[in-house]
Design an enzyme around this catalytic site. Sequence first.
Site, PDB file in Angstrom:
ATOM      1  N   CYS A  39       0.864  -1.185   0.000  1.00  0.00           N
ATOM      2  CA  CYS A  39       0.000   0.000   0.000  1.00  0.00           C
ATOM      3  C   CYS A  39       0.902   1.237   0.000  1.00  0.00           C
ATOM      4  O   CYS A  39       1.742   1.382   0.875  1.00  0.00           O
ATOM      5  CB  CYS A  39      -0.888   0.047   1.237  1.00  0.00           C
ATOM      6  SG  CYS A  39      -1.378  -1.554   1.897  1.00  0.00           S
TER       7      CYS A  39
ATOM      8  N   GLU B  77      -7.394   9.208   1.256  1.00  0.00           N
ATOM      9  CA  GLU B  77      -6.857   8.707  -0.001  1.00  0.00           C
ATOM     10  C   GLU B  77      -7.948   8.375  -1.006  1.00  0.00           C
ATOM     11  O   GLU B  77      -9.039   7.934  -0.642  1.00  0.00           O
ATOM     12  CB  GLU B  77      -6.047   7.423   0.253  1.00  0.00           C
ATOM     13  CG  GLU B  77      -4.838   7.620   1.119  1.00  0.00           C
ATOM     14  CD  GLU B  77      -3.994   6.365   1.247  1.00  0.00           C
ATOM     15  OE1 GLU B  77      -2.769   6.503   1.389  1.00  0.00           O
ATOM     16  OE2 GLU B  77      -4.555   5.245   1.215  1.00  0.00           O
TER      17      GLU B  77
END
Length: 294
Positions: free
Chosen positions: A149, A211
Amino acid sequence: MSAACALFTTLFATTTTKAGPRALGSDLIRFGPSLYNKSSSSLSFSSRSRPSIRSLSSLVSMGEISDSAMDAVQKRLMFEDECILVDEEDHVIGHDSKYNCHLMEKIESENLLHRAFSVFLFNSKYELLLQQRSAAKVTFPLVWTNTCCSHPLYRESELIEENFLGVKNAAQRKLFDELGIPAQDLPVDQFTPLGRMLYMAPSDGKWGEHELDYLLFIVRDVTVNPNPDEVANIRYVNQEELKELLRKADGGEEGIKLSPWFRLVVDNFLPKWWDHVEKGTLHAAADMKTIHKL
């Protein structure tokens, strides 16, 4: 904070706003906490080792690391890496330091939203590779999460919109940085983008995430050599083993915690997508026009 540190922080405190390329048009959808509660043929996730740097372990509490306690590698990345700022339709509107993009104060006061990606790598037995984030990580240290990630950076190779190549290039770069998987073992055309989601998640009182996350799937047998500055542990899991890990996390057993973005994917998408992995029909599951607002 010393005067020198204060000056250094101030130099990176201003968000730049440079026009960037536009992404695909999108629709915004809100999901509840779980879409997949019960299924006899797939996963049901409706309920809710070793640190790489031992000296930081006592300072870690779901992300509570001060500037002075940051590992040198993480501090360099926080100030040198420039994340891509986007609006809620994924149009590029500027860039800012990784440091600023993860400060909850700036996220909340300036609505800073940055582009990210989450890789889900499966082997030929259709087991999913998970990582436990290093104790040195500024946000969500020592939590278990999907394979990799991170963020595409504000650089030409990672801003390419066509075929989502910029995000794929960034994923290839970080899989090498974090897990030591060479680029030649992960051709960018083998990544399948399945969707995008927008979420916000505080890590502690200071740090957090906001995000627009690209969800990339890939099926490859690879040799993994984790970087201890980034990764504390790894493991492959099948569907039943992942359900057991989730049960332990929900019950607070063995200190197991999951990253919030991984949990969102698990609760909303992973059961049906894993079925597509096993059937070899990932492209049929892809929806890159919709942004799922979670």
